[in-house]
Scaffold this motif. Structure first.
Motif, mmCIF file in Angstrom:
data_model
loop_
_atom_site.group_PDB
_atom_site.id
_atom_site.type_symbol
_atom_site.label_atom_id
_atom_site.label_comp_id
_atom_site.label_asym_id
_atom_site.label_seq_id
_atom_site.Cartn_x
_atom_site.Cartn_y
_atom_site.Cartn_z
ATOM 1 N N ALA A 19 0.794 -1.300 -0.073
ATOM 2 C CA ALA A 19 0.015 -0.042 -0.002
ATOM 3 C C ALA A 19 0.843 1.411 -0.097
ATOM 4 N N ALA A 20 1.976 1.048 0.744
ATOM 5 C CA ALA A 20 3.015 2.529 0.961
ATOM 6 C C ALA A 20 3.719 2.585 -0.519
ATOM 7 N N ARG A 21 3.846 1.419 -1.328
ATOM 8 C CA ARG A 21 4.678 1.536 -2.529
ATOM 9 C C ARG A 21 4.359 2.525 -3.422
ATOM 10 N N THR A 22 5.172 3.065 -4.372
ATOM 11 C CA THR A 22 4.659 3.953 -5.483
ATOM 12 C C THR A 22 5.255 3.380 -6.675
ATOM 13 N N PRO A 23 4.225 2.880 -7.735
ATOM 14 C CA PRO A 23 2.908 2.714 -7.315
ATOM 15 C C PRO A 23 2.415 1.544 -6.497
ATOM 16 N N ALA A 24 1.221 1.806 -5.666
ATOM 17 C CA ALA A 24 0.772 0.736 -4.928
ATOM 18 C C ALA A 24 0.476 -0.418 -5.717
ATOM 19 N N LEU A 25 0.525 -1.577 -5.047
ATOM 20 C CA LEU A 25 0.232 -2.876 -5.611
ATOM 21 C C LEU A 25 -0.768 -3.613 -4.679
ATOM 22 N N ARG A 26 -2.019 -3.911 -5.643
ATOM 23 C CA ARG A 26 -2.848 -4.638 -4.968
ATOM 24 C C ARG A 26 -2.486 -6.141 -4.638
ATOM 25 N N ILE A 27 -3.081 -6.707 -3.903
ATOM 26 C CA ILE A 27 -2.787 -8.127 -3.630
ATOM 27 C C ILE A 27 -3.956 -9.328 -3.601
ATOM 28 N N ALA A 28 -3.525 -10.368 -4.377
ATOM 29 C CA ALA A 28 -5.038 -11.322 -4.394
ATOM 30 C C ALA A 28 -4.658 -12.322 -3.379
ATOM 31 N N TYR A 29 -5.341 -12.405 -2.406
ATOM 32 C CA TYR A 29 -5.189 -13.307 -1.034
ATOM 33 C C TYR A 29 -5.931 -14.723 -1.529
ATOM 34 N N GLU A 30 -5.656 -15.488 -0.875
ATOM 35 C CA GLU A 30 -6.283 -16.917 -1.056
ATOM 36 C C GLU A 30 -7.862 -16.892 -0.589
ATOM 37 N N ASN A 31 -8.506 -17.344 -1.316
ATOM 38 C CA ASN A 31 -9.999 -17.470 -1.191
ATOM 39 C C ASN A 31 -10.516 -16.262 -0.938
ATOM 40 N N VAL A 32 -10.310 -15.187 -1.460
ATOM 41 C CA VAL A 32 -10.798 -13.873 -1.432
ATOM 42 C C VAL A 32 -11.097 -13.464 -2.935
ATOM 43 N N ALA A 33 -12.064 -12.908 -3.340
ATOM 44 C CA ALA A 33 -12.544 -12.293 -4.493
ATOM 45 C C ALA A 33 -11.517 -11.409 -4.957
ATOM 46 N N ASN A 38 -7.132 -4.680 -16.019
ATOM 47 C CA ASN A 38 -6.821 -5.108 -17.388
ATOM 48 C C ASN A 38 -5.222 -4.161 -17.447
ATOM 49 N N GLY A 39 -4.110 -4.533 -17.680
ATOM 50 C CA GLY A 39 -2.982 -4.139 -17.701
ATOM 51 C C GLY A 39 -2.280 -3.754 -16.261
ATOM 52 N N GLU A 40 -2.905 -4.271 -15.099
ATOM 53 C CA GLU A 40 -2.558 -4.118 -13.908
ATOM 54 C C GLU A 40 -1.327 -5.094 -13.451
ATOM 55 N N THR A 41 -0.304 -4.537 -12.745
ATOM 56 C CA THR A 41 0.653 -5.700 -12.078
ATOM 57 C C THR A 41 0.184 -5.581 -10.757
ATOM 58 N N TYR A 42 0.274 -7.057 -10.160
ATOM 59 C CA TYR A 42 -0.367 -7.078 -8.723
ATOM 60 C C TYR A 42 0.394 -8.285 -8.131
ATOM 61 N N LEU A 43 0.161 -8.671 -6.848
ATOM 62 C CA LEU A 43 0.664 -9.700 -6.397
ATOM 63 C C LEU A 43 -0.234 -10.642 -5.818
ATOM 64 N N ILE A 70 4.872 -15.624 -2.950
ATOM 65 C CA ILE A 70 4.307 -14.249 -3.403
ATOM 66 C C ILE A 70 4.598 -14.240 -5.099
ATOM 67 N N ASN A 71 3.259 -14.449 -5.794
ATOM 68 C CA ASN A 71 3.712 -14.382 -7.392
ATOM 69 C C ASN A 71 3.452 -13.149 -7.785
ATOM 70 N N VAL A 72 4.516 -12.347 -8.529
ATOM 71 C CA VAL A 72 4.272 -11.213 -9.176
ATOM 72 C C VAL A 72 3.738 -11.260 -10.416
ATOM 73 N N VAL A 73 2.557 -10.803 -10.531
ATOM 74 C CA VAL A 73 1.823 -10.817 -12.006
ATOM 75 C C VAL A 73 1.793 -9.677 -12.673
ATOM 76 N N ALA A 74 2.320 -9.501 -13.985
ATOM 77 C CA ALA A 74 2.240 -8.519 -14.565
ATOM 78 C C ALA A 74 1.704 -8.758 -16.091
ATOM 79 N N PRO A 75 1.554 -7.632 -16.677
ATOM 80 C CA PRO A 75 1.038 -7.730 -18.246
ATOM 81 C C PRO A 75 2.282 -8.342 -18.904
ATOM 82 N N ILE A 76 1.744 -9.308 -20.072
ATOM 83 C CA ILE A 76 2.963 -9.714 -20.777
ATOM 84 C C ILE A 76 3.391 -8.891 -21.733
ATOM 85 N N GLY A 77 4.461 -8.900 -22.394
ATOM 86 C CA GLY A 77 5.061 -8.002 -23.310
ATOM 87 C C GLY A 77 5.941 -6.824 -22.763
ATOM 88 N N LEU A 78 6.213 -6.784 -21.373
ATOM 89 C CA LEU A 78 7.051 -5.709 -20.783
ATOM 90 C C LEU A 78 8.246 -5.993 -20.440
#
Length: 138
Positions: A19-33, A38-43, A70-78
């Protein structure tokens, strides 16, 4: 069972940093919607516990070990540079021998955070970063 407390200690630290990082990263936690933008990098965070052990004859001691990934997920092609930079930040966030305490329970990083081989599908590149943890209770 203290896997819940291990998860809470790790994910609290991870969430505050993300949350404090610039840009902030959202996190997908287990069993949470979670729906990525589109185009977002997240964890994506995963607790992978090993079997609980006990190192005393009285059966009062418990040792909780496992891996947090922790999987770092980013759009392909970057290219891999941006996700490798985030992996380096995660290695700094979870250094060897880091102790995290929550509700009087302490979990310790017992192996350095390390990035594994990345992989891609049709739309994302994923770089897994993981570290081993241990927590002891009596």
């Amino acid at each position: 069972m203290s896997n819940k407390l291990v998860r809470r200690a790790i994910e609290t630290r991870l969430a505050q940093w993300a949350a404090a990082r610039t840009p902030a990263l959202r996190i997908a936690y287990e069993n949470v919607a979670f729906t990525p933008v589109n185009g977002e990098t997240y964890l994506r965070g995963f607790l992978l516990p090993a079997a609980t052990g006990s190192n005393d004859l009285a059966g009062q001691h418990r040792v909780y070990r496992g891996v947090y990934q922790i999987n770092v997920v980013a759009p392909i092609g970057l290219g891999p540079g941006a996700v490798e930079g985030i992996a380096d930040e995660l290695a700094t966030l979870f250094p060897l021998n880091l102790r995290m305490t929550v509700a009087g329970f302490t979990a310790q990083v017992i192996a350095p955070a390390t990035a594994a081989q990345g992989g891609q599908d049709e739309s994302t590149f994923v770089l897994p970063v993981s570290f081993q943890y241990r927590a002891d209770t009596v």
